[in-house]
Design an enzyme around this catalytic site. Structure first.
Site, mmCIF file in Angstrom:
data_model
loop_
_atom_site.group_PDB
_atom_site.id
_atom_site.type_symbol
_atom_site.label_atom_id
_atom_site.label_comp_id
_atom_site.label_asym_id
_atom_site.label_seq_id
_atom_site.Cartn_x
_atom_site.Cartn_y
_atom_site.Cartn_z
ATOM 1 N NE ARG A 120 -4.014 -2.070 2.022
ATOM 2 C CZ ARG A 120 -3.957 -3.028 2.931
ATOM 3 N NH1 ARG A 120 -3.105 -2.936 3.929
ATOM 4 N NH2 ARG A 120 -4.764 -4.057 2.862
ATOM 5 C CE LYS A 142 -0.705 13.839 -14.521
ATOM 6 N NZ LYS A 142 -1.070 14.375 -15.845
ATOM 7 C CD GLU A 184 6.615 15.601 -22.703
ATOM 8 O OE1 GLU A 184 5.921 16.628 -22.599
ATOM 9 O OE2 GLU A 184 6.124 14.442 -22.669
ATOM 10 C CE LYS A 226 5.229 17.214 -14.292
ATOM 11 N NZ LYS A 226 5.372 15.994 -15.021
ATOM 12 C CD GLU A 236 -4.117 16.286 -15.613
ATOM 13 O OE1 GLU A 236 -2.958 15.868 -15.521
ATOM 14 O OE2 GLU A 236 -4.878 15.977 -16.526
ATOM 15 N NE ARG A 240 0.627 16.857 -12.979
ATOM 16 C CZ ARG A 240 1.286 16.056 -12.168
ATOM 17 N NH1 ARG A 240 1.031 16.081 -10.863
ATOM 18 N NH2 ARG A 240 2.199 15.232 -12.626
ATOM 19 C CG ASN A 244 -2.028 15.891 -20.189
ATOM 20 O OD1 ASN A 244 -1.104 15.097 -20.309
ATOM 21 N ND2 ASN A 244 -2.848 15.883 -19.168
ATOM 22 C CG HIS A 247 0.871 14.821 -23.550
ATOM 23 N ND1 HIS A 247 1.559 15.973 -23.876
ATOM 24 C CD2 HIS A 247 1.734 14.086 -22.809
ATOM 25 C CE1 HIS A 247 2.772 15.937 -23.349
ATOM 26 N NE2 HIS A 247 2.916 14.799 -22.704
ATOM 27 C CG HIS A 251 -1.345 9.853 -24.448
ATOM 28 N ND1 HIS A 251 -1.918 10.346 -23.299
ATOM 29 C CD2 HIS A 251 -0.011 9.884 -24.222
ATOM 30 C CE1 HIS A 251 -0.977 10.672 -22.434
ATOM 31 N NE2 HIS A 251 0.190 10.398 -22.967
ATOM 32 C CG HIS A 264 5.661 10.224 -24.265
ATOM 33 N ND1 HIS A 264 4.286 10.086 -24.243
ATOM 34 C CD2 HIS A 264 5.938 11.353 -23.565
ATOM 35 C CE1 HIS A 264 3.758 11.088 -23.548
ATOM 36 N NE2 HIS A 264 4.742 11.880 -23.127
HETATM 37 P P1 NAD Z 1 12.392 5.456 -21.894
HETATM 38 O O1 NAD Z 1 12.241 5.348 -20.453
HETATM 39 O O2 NAD Z 1 11.902 4.345 -22.746
HETATM 40 O O3 NAD Z 1 13.916 5.760 -22.226
HETATM 41 C C1 NAD Z 1 14.316 5.918 -23.571
HETATM 42 C C2 NAD Z 1 15.428 4.949 -23.952
HETATM 43 O O4 NAD Z 1 16.680 5.459 -23.460
HETATM 44 C C3 NAD Z 1 15.299 3.565 -23.370
HETATM 45 O O5 NAD Z 1 15.772 2.642 -24.303
HETATM 46 C C4 NAD Z 1 16.217 3.619 -22.150
HETATM 47 O O6 NAD Z 1 16.660 2.364 -21.754
HETATM 48 C C5 NAD Z 1 17.342 4.448 -22.671
HETATM 49 N N1 NAD Z 1 18.126 5.188 -21.715
HETATM 50 C C6 NAD Z 1 17.732 5.722 -20.543
HETATM 51 N N2 NAD Z 1 18.708 6.481 -20.037
HETATM 52 C C7 NAD Z 1 19.744 6.411 -20.895
HETATM 53 C C8 NAD Z 1 21.018 7.015 -20.920
HETATM 54 N N3 NAD Z 1 21.400 7.888 -20.007
HETATM 55 N N4 NAD Z 1 21.842 6.705 -21.942
HETATM 56 C C9 NAD Z 1 21.444 5.869 -22.929
HETATM 57 N N5 NAD Z 1 20.231 5.310 -22.975
HETATM 58 C C10 NAD Z 1 19.385 5.584 -21.966
HETATM 59 O O7 NAD Z 1 11.645 6.769 -22.451
HETATM 60 P P2 NAD Z 1 11.540 8.257 -21.897
HETATM 61 O O8 NAD Z 1 11.443 9.100 -23.101
HETATM 62 O O9 NAD Z 1 12.541 8.551 -20.875
HETATM 63 O O10 NAD Z 1 10.128 8.250 -21.153
HETATM 64 C C11 NAD Z 1 8.937 8.008 -21.851
HETATM 65 C C12 NAD Z 1 7.894 7.524 -20.884
HETATM 66 O O11 NAD Z 1 7.644 8.535 -19.914
HETATM 67 C C13 NAD Z 1 6.575 7.204 -21.529
HETATM 68 O O12 NAD Z 1 6.103 5.978 -21.051
HETATM 69 C C14 NAD Z 1 5.669 8.328 -21.072
HETATM 70 O O13 NAD Z 1 4.334 7.942 -20.976
HETATM 71 C C15 NAD Z 1 6.242 8.659 -19.728
HETATM 72 N N6 NAD Z 1 5.966 10.023 -19.287
HETATM 73 C C16 NAD Z 1 5.505 10.192 -18.024
HETATM 74 C C17 NAD Z 1 5.288 11.447 -17.533
HETATM 75 C C18 NAD Z 1 4.845 11.628 -16.122
HETATM 76 O O14 NAD Z 1 4.499 12.747 -15.738
HETATM 77 N N7 NAD Z 1 4.879 10.595 -15.299
HETATM 78 C C19 NAD Z 1 5.545 12.574 -18.320
HETATM 79 C C20 NAD Z 1 6.034 12.373 -19.618
HETATM 80 C C21 NAD Z 1 6.246 11.086 -20.089
HETATM 81 N N1 GLY Z 2 3.309 15.068 -17.947
HETATM 82 C C1 GLY Z 2 2.070 15.637 -17.552
HETATM 83 C C2 GLY Z 2 1.929 15.813 -16.092
HETATM 84 O O1 GLY Z 2 2.804 15.469 -15.334
HETATM 85 O O2 GLY Z 2 0.935 16.295 -15.644
#
Ligand code: NAD
Ligand code: GLY
Length: 365
Positions: A120, A142, A184, A226, A236, A240, A244, A247, A251, A264
């Site tokens: 939990r 998130k 972003e 942010k 949100e 917030r 998006n 997005h 998405h 993404h």
């Molecule tokens: P990812 O986590 O897939 O990383 C991209 C690639 O880079 C992967 O292959 C990873 O293994 C590699 N990698 C990571 N660090 C590295 C480094 N320093 N050197 C070399 N390779 C490296 O993708 P991302 O773009 O980081 O994140 C995308 C995800 O984030 C999506 O799932 C999206 O939905 C999510 N997201 C979440 C929020 C949120 O607020 N929680 C906001 C935006 C995006």
């Molecule tokens: N990436 C959108 C949010 O964190 O609200």
């Protein structure tokens, strides 16, 4: 070292941004000393950065449990999450153990959601290693996994104890991933900061080539935005949602094309163009504003045309996928659009034809 704070009712948490932060045990000490700690990472990040994080923990007398997951958006689902729970339970980790998410946004979102669910809720730290994770996903709490019917549909708001962003990790990031992170960054300029947008226009060639000093500045300024928005609207209920921008369309691209086919950030870039075109149709943006946005994204090596009918993505298919968006309220679609460059709003668009036309104009033919 630069430090920002996400101010929340419970006291909030710091964001540390620094070159070499992974090798600085002092940043971890307040959260992990005397605890059992698990590092969740993936098979790409582990060979690059796991030893650095582990060495910092060892200096604090902590020998972490290591959980290495398969890499990629296509693995952001229940089965992978279960592997985290399996490892934590097998090692008899407790509710007060600490989870560290070391990686990009996929690891951060999944690690965070696992922390939210395990017994939990267990404390967790974000150690983001991609540009996208450092400017956006590691901040704000998130956490989620994907569902075949929709992106990030299963998740929780669950804040980390701290975010520790080592900008040196950006040196190993492939150019395509760097570009995805820049999408972003551009988003913050477009939705609320015209000065930042102009700064990005001036420096995009160097940012795009990986200039570490400028990327560090982009991380800092993005996190300022942010942190400010999350502090005002953690769950949100209002402002917030502006984060998006692009997005809802993006998405739809990610889900429709199969998770991982479009990054993404790439999907968000094409989505921002669609949203800009719709904003122009509604009379808010001028055609030259749309061209300005397209040019900036193109100079970051991002796609400015979305998948089209030839990819199975007809405008009607987009709309069907977009109806799963988390901003849908009482069955009605709401979109983040631009009133002007640097100023966004959330609105219903009554005329569906306008949405369909904006999608059509922005898609590959
Ligand atoms: P990812 O986590 O897939 O990383 C991209 C690639 O880079 C992967 O292959 C990873 O293994 C590699 N990698 C990571 N660090 C590295 C480094 N320093 N050197 C070399 N390779 C490296 O993708 P991302 O773009 O980081 O994140 C995308 C995800 O984030 C999506 O799932 C999206 O939905 C999510 N997201 C979440 C929020 C949120 O607020 N929680 C906001 C935006 C995006
Ligand atoms: N990436 C959108 C949010 O964190 O609200």
């Amino acid at each position: 070292m630069r430090v920002l704070k996400v101010n929340l009712a419970d006291g909030g948490y710091p964001i540390h941004i620094a070159r070499g932060a992974l090798s600085n045990p002092a940043l971890l000490a307040p959260y992990v000393t005397g605890k059992s700690v698990a590092i969740v990472t993936n098979e790409t990040v582990a060979p690059l950065y796991l030893e650095k994080a582990r060495a910092s923990l060892r200096l604090l007398g902590v020998e972490p449990l290591i959980i290495i997951l398969p890499d990629g958006e296509a693995h952001k689902h229940w089965q992978t999450l279960q592997r985290i729970f399996d490892a934590l339970l097998a090692a008899r980790y407790e509710r007060h153990s600490v989870l560290i998410a070391l990686g990009g946004g996929v690891i951060g979102d999944m690690g965070g959601f696992a922390a939210a669910c395990y017994q939990r809720g267990m404390p967790f730290l974000q150690m983001p290693t991609t540009l996208l994770a450092q400017v956006d996903s590691s901040v704000g709490g998130k956490t989620a996994i994907n569902h075949p019917l929709g992106k990030n549909m299963i998740g929780a708001f669950y804040q980390p104890l701290a975010v520790i962003a080592d900008t040196d990790t950006l040196t190993t990031l492939p150019a395509r991933e760097r570009a995805a992170g820049l999408a972003e960054v551009v988003k913050y300029g477009l939705i609320r900061d015209l000065d930042f947008l102009e700064w990005l226009e001036k420096h995009m060639p160097e940012l795009s080539e990986g200039n570490l000093e400028l990327l560090g500045e982009a991380v800092y300024r993005s996190c300022q935005h942010k942190a400010e928005i999350v502090a005002r609207d953690e769950r949100e209920t209002g402002e917030r949602a502006l984060l998006n921008f692009g997005h809802t369309f993006g998405h739809a691209i990610e889900t429709g094309m199969g998770y991982g086919a479009w990054l993404h950030g790439e999907a968000v870039a094409a989505g921002m163009v669609m949203a800009a075109r719709l904003s122009a149709k509604l009379g808010w943006l001028r055609e030259e504003d749309v061209a300005r946005i397209v040019n900036l994204l193109a100079s970051a090596a991002l796609p400015t045309e979305a998948p089209g009918a030839g990819d199975g993505m007809t405008p009607e298919r987009y709309l069907e996928l977009m109806r799963h968006d988390k901003k849908v309220l009482d069955g009605q679609l709401r979109l983040v659009l631009l009133r002007a460059p640097g100023e966004a709003l959330v609105t219903r668009v009554e005329d569906e034809t306008m949405i369909l036309e904006s999608i059509e104009t922005s898609s590959r033919h």
